[in-house]
Design a protein around this motif. Structure first.
Motif, PDB file in Angstrom:
ATOM      1  N   THR A 226       0.804  -1.176   0.031  1.00 32.22           N
ATOM      2  CA  THR A 226      -0.013  -0.073   0.018  1.00 32.22           C
ATOM      3  C   THR A 226       0.827   1.472  -0.182  1.00 32.22           C
ATOM      4  O   THR A 226       1.915   1.296   0.826  1.00 32.22           O
ATOM      5  N   LEU A 227       0.763   2.131  -0.727  1.00 34.41           N
ATOM      6  CA  LEU A 227       1.422   3.406  -0.921  1.00 34.41           C
ATOM      7  C   LEU A 227       0.368   4.518  -0.728  1.00 34.41           C
ATOM      8  O   LEU A 227      -0.693   4.387  -1.141  1.00 34.41           O
ATOM      9  N   SER A 228       1.050   5.711  -0.178  1.00 39.38           N
ATOM     10  CA  SER A 228       0.166   6.984  -0.258  1.00 39.38           C
ATOM     11  C   SER A 228       0.974   8.088  -1.210  1.00 39.38           C
ATOM     12  O   SER A 228       2.334   7.954  -1.229  1.00 39.38           O
ATOM     13  N   CYS A 229       0.017   8.250  -2.232  1.00 42.10           N
ATOM     14  CA  CYS A 229       0.676   9.370  -3.153  1.00 42.10           C
ATOM     15  C   CYS A 229       0.084  10.805  -2.839  1.00 42.10           C
ATOM     16  O   CYS A 229      -0.910  10.877  -2.668  1.00 42.10           O
ATOM     17  N   TRP A 230       0.995  11.789  -2.471  1.00 41.13           N
ATOM     18  CA  TRP A 230       0.625  13.013  -2.177  1.00 41.13           C
ATOM     19  C   TRP A 230       0.872  13.688  -3.479  1.00 41.13           C
ATOM     20  O   TRP A 230       1.907  14.007  -4.158  1.00 41.13           O
ATOM     21  N   VAL A 231      -0.118  14.588  -3.764  1.00 45.95           N
ATOM     22  CA  VAL A 231      -0.192  15.649  -5.051  1.00 45.95           C
ATOM     23  C   VAL A 231      -0.214  16.833  -4.384  1.00 45.95           C
ATOM     24  O   VAL A 231      -1.574  16.981  -3.896  1.00 45.95           O
ATOM     25  N   ASP A 232       0.562  17.873  -4.631  1.00 47.39           N
ATOM     26  CA  ASP A 232       0.444  19.041  -3.680  1.00 47.39           C
ATOM     27  C   ASP A 232      -0.208  20.194  -4.845  1.00 47.39           C
ATOM     28  O   ASP A 232      -0.716  19.590  -6.159  1.00 47.39           O
TER      29      ASP A 232
ATOM     30  N   ASP B 187       5.257   2.386   5.996  1.00 42.30           N
ATOM     31  CA  ASP B 187       6.057   2.680   6.978  1.00 42.30           C
ATOM     32  C   ASP B 187       6.340   4.096   7.124  1.00 42.30           C
ATOM     33  O   ASP B 187       6.983   4.501   7.870  1.00 42.30           O
ATOM     34  N   GLY B 188       6.011   4.856   6.142  1.00 43.53           N
ATOM     35  CA  GLY B 188       6.522   6.556   5.992  1.00 43.53           C
ATOM     36  C   GLY B 188       7.745   6.443   5.026  1.00 43.53           C
ATOM     37  O   GLY B 188       8.302   7.510   5.207  1.00 43.53           O
TER      38      GLY B 188
END
Length: 110
Positions: free
Chosen positions: A74-80, A91-92
């Motif tokens: 599982t990945l978090s994708c941040w789009v600013d 795990d960050g």
């Protein structure tokens, strides 16, 4: 009559939710995240969207990725707001694509 009315309600809700998805730019964010995942993990990776959170600083898309080799994660994708994309594991740990040349490469052994 009840079947027809319930069908109209379901179709109306489906069209309304599709419009909300298109209005917020989520499809563009998903394309940017998918492109970043392919840069990091290779072209033979499948992704599945699990959720989107809208924040002041940008949007967070939760993706499940299935690489051709290795285990899924599982990945978090941040789009600013400026369109910058960053990927993080559960795990960050931040993920990056390989640098373009060897002169930019940094290792822990140097």
């Amino acid at each position: 009559m009840k079947k027809v009315m319930s069908m109209v309600v379901v179709v109306g809700l489906g069209i309304g939710s599709a419009n909300v998805f298109a209005d917020r730019g989520d499809s563009e964010n998903l394309a940017a995240c998918t492109g970043s995942v392919e840069q990091v993990l290779g072209q033979d990776v499948r992704t599945r969207l699990y959720g989107i959170q809208h924040r002041r600083q940008g949007d967070r898309l939760r993706l499940r990725v299935f690489p051709a080799e290795g285990e899924s994660q599982t990945l978090s994708c941040w789009v600013d707001d400026e369109g910058g994309v960053s990927l993080q594991t559960a795990d960050g740990i931040a993920l990056r694509a390989e640098p373009a040349s060897d002169s930019q490469r940094v290792t822990l052994s140097e």
